[in-house]
Scaffold this active site. Structure first.
Site, PDB file in Angstrom:
ATOM      1  N   GLU A 163      58.755 -19.707  39.682  1.00  0.00           N
ATOM      2  CA  GLU A 163      59.038 -19.436  41.095  1.00  0.00           C
ATOM      3  C   GLU A 163      59.078 -17.930  41.372  1.00  0.00           C
ATOM      4  OE1 GLU A 163      62.485 -20.506  44.416  1.00  0.00           O
ATOM      5  OE2 GLU A 163      63.056 -20.289  42.305  1.00  0.00           O
ATOM      6  N   CYS A 176      62.422 -25.118  42.331  1.00  0.00           N
ATOM      7  CA  CYS A 176      63.772 -24.725  41.934  1.00  0.00           C
ATOM      8  C   CYS A 176      64.860 -25.606  42.552  1.00  0.00           C
ATOM      9  CB  CYS A 176      63.975 -23.246  42.261  1.00  0.00           C
ATOM     10  SG  CYS A 176      65.414 -22.510  41.439  1.00  0.00           S
ATOM     11  N   LYS A 233      58.912 -24.780  49.924  1.00  0.00           N
ATOM     12  CA  LYS A 233      60.256 -25.061  49.438  1.00  0.00           C
ATOM     13  C   LYS A 233      61.070 -25.616  50.599  1.00  0.00           C
ATOM     14  CE  LYS A 233      64.005 -23.044  46.677  1.00  0.00           C
ATOM     15  NZ  LYS A 233      64.485 -21.838  45.967  1.00  0.00           N
TER      16      LYS A 233
END
Length: 513
Positions: free
Chosen positions: A269, A379, A345
């Site tokens: 990431e 993440c 995300k």
């Protein structure tokens, strides 16, 4: 001279098309009319059909109303017991056992509104199924057909005698007679097929239509394994002087992955924040906007590498400014055929909001690749189990998680959740993180990671559910193989079957997009 007659006022169009989400309420109402006394579809089942195999869900629309429908999935029929039930072959109506590499289209329901029967609507749906089988080069169509008039003769006939009489046109059965007229042949009679089908006394005739245009493909065979090789890059964040320095490091790792014949190489990431190390911008919010200026160069670099080194690249994630001037954390999939996909995300950490003003995405995507369907969850997103379940329902077999954490606690949250997602969804998960430090870069100064590839926990998988892991906090790669065929088999017959054993009668997960 009289005006010309407007013929459009007399038109009523019959359209055969794929089911859509907006049709679900009509389908449930239609089923209640067609099969009184039997349990209708649940909305969650129909949504699952559309997520997993939309091509196999077909409706007939007449003058704007849904008057008929049929549902199906693809299987390898030889893998099912001769005496299978409807629940066995449909995973209790959710078709999560759909196998895109199978040989047989299995029809699980056909229904026609009572007011529109004898208009050959059912025949049109059967022809649409046959066209689908031809288009997908499937060997046959198999159906488990009800015998709804059997209850009238059950006192004097066995199911076999009844089926024989219908086959010789001595008795009419609205389902079996129709199937015989449409070119299906009898394979066997299955007891206890549909427990709530009282008119058929729970029996069903297993019927097959063979696709004479089927062409055996030498690449399609019963697989003993379906290995996918993954190269995970645990990337060192260090001072660089230019974008070219960054590109050289990335190409080195891509070359390593290619030399190992990897199918995927995975970067961490926001590892492009390494570019901040040669910028003279001290404000984090301004520095991140400087990083977004390299978006086109980043995309061009990875697209070129994916094609040149013949490997699918999960390009970590990159901070991107879009037309609305908002900044998003986006993970890109660079396929080795040169095509590109992206996943925003969805869950933004307090740190990302505070320092960089990152905006959230709002869509879970699953991507087709030459190694099956995959998802990317960046993440923090892997820490929300709903997202992984949605991706699994959409057909993903591997979830890639690029991550960036600065301490052991943050890293363990990512790791433990990735392992939990692998177990509860019977899926492979992959985490790739950054290590090292950027001393003069605000909010990216320290890193902690131990990257890994995780599997479900059962006998056929790696011990402890760990396919492989890196050493913590040093730059290195991990290369490991995952087997999609073992995954498929274990979902059907593992020691535990978390997907098949879900209590849809107690709870359900609804994806709002």
């Amino acid at each position: 001279m009289s005006d010309k007659l407007d013929l459009s006022q007399f038109e009523k169009k019959m359209i055969i098309r794929n089911l859509e989400y907006k049709d679900i309420d009509q389908i449930i109402e239609l089923q209640s009319l067609c099969f009184p006394g039997m349990d209708p579809w649940k909305k969650s089942q129909l949504r699952s059909h559309l997520e997993i195999f939309p091509e196999g869900q077909i409706v007939a629309e007449y003058d704007g109303d849904i008057i008929a429908s049929c549902s199906s999935l693809i299987i390898n029929f030889d893998e099912y017991d001769d005496r299978h039930s409807w629940d066995d072959v449909t995973d209790n109506g959710y078709i999560t056992n759909h196998n895109p590499d199978g040989y047989n289209l299995y029809g699980i329901e056909v229904m026609v509104h009572p007011d529109f029967r004898r208009m050959k609507v059912g025949h049109r749906l059967y022809e649409a199924r046959k066209d689908l089988a031809r288009q997908m080069n499937l060997k046959s169509i198999i159906i488990g057909g009800r015998i709804p008039n059997y209850f009238k003769h059950a006192d004097e006939m066995s199911p076999r005698e009844y089926v024989d009489a219908v086959s010789r046109h001595k008795i009419y059965d609205p389902v079996l007679s129709f199937q015989l007229l449409n070119g299906f042949t009898l394979m066997r009679i299955n007891p206890n097929y549909l427990p709530d089908d009282k008119r058929s006394h729970k029996y069903a005739t297993l019927m097959e239509w063979n696709n004479v245009e089927y062409l055996p493909n030498s690449k399609r065979h019963f697989k003993t394994s379906y290995p996918v090789r993954i190269c995970v890059v645990q990337y060192m964040m260090r001072q660089i002087e230019s974008f070219e320095d960054f590109a050289n490091q990335v190409e080195y790792f891509t070359d390593v992955a290619s030399d190992a014949s990897s199918d995927f190489v995975v970067f961490p990431e926001i590892f492009t924040t390494q570019l901040m190390s040669f910028m003279e911008e001290k404000s984090p919010s301004l520095a991140v906007r400087r990083v977004t200026e390299y978006t086109e160069e980043y995309i061009e670099l990875f697209t070129d590498l994916a094609v040149r080194y013949n490997v699918n690249i999960i390009g970590g994630s990159h901070l991107v400014k879009e037309d609305d001037e908002e900044i998003y954390n986006i993970a890109y999939l660079f396929r080795r055929d040169g095509t590109i996909e992206k996943q925003y995300k969805i869950h933004i950490t307090p740190n990302e909001r505070k320092w960089w003003g990152i905006s959230p995405g709002d869509q879970v995507k699953v991507f087709d690749t030459d190694c099956g369907k995959i998802a990317i969850q960046i993440c923090y997103d892997i820490e929300f189990p709903e997202l992984a379940r949605i991706a699994t329902n959409m057909g993903a077999k591997i979830i890639f998680t690029p991550f960036c954490t600065e301490d052991r606690q943050g890293y363990l949250r990512v790791r433990y959740c990735a392992q939990a997602r692998a177990v509860e969804n019977q899926i492979y998960t992959v985490i790739s993180g950054t290590v090292g430090n950027l001393p003069q870069t605000e909010n990216m100064d320290i890193q902690y990671a131990q990257s890994g590839i995780f599997a479900p926990s059962d006998f056929e998988f790696a011990r402890d559910g760990i396919v492989g892991e890196t050493n913590p906090n040093i730059e290195m790669v991990l290369i490991g193989d995952v087997d999609l065929e073992i995954l498929r088999r274990q979902r059907q017959s593992g020691t535990v079957r978390q997907l098949k054993d879900r209590r849809h009668d107690v709870y359900e997960l609804k994806y709002k997009k």
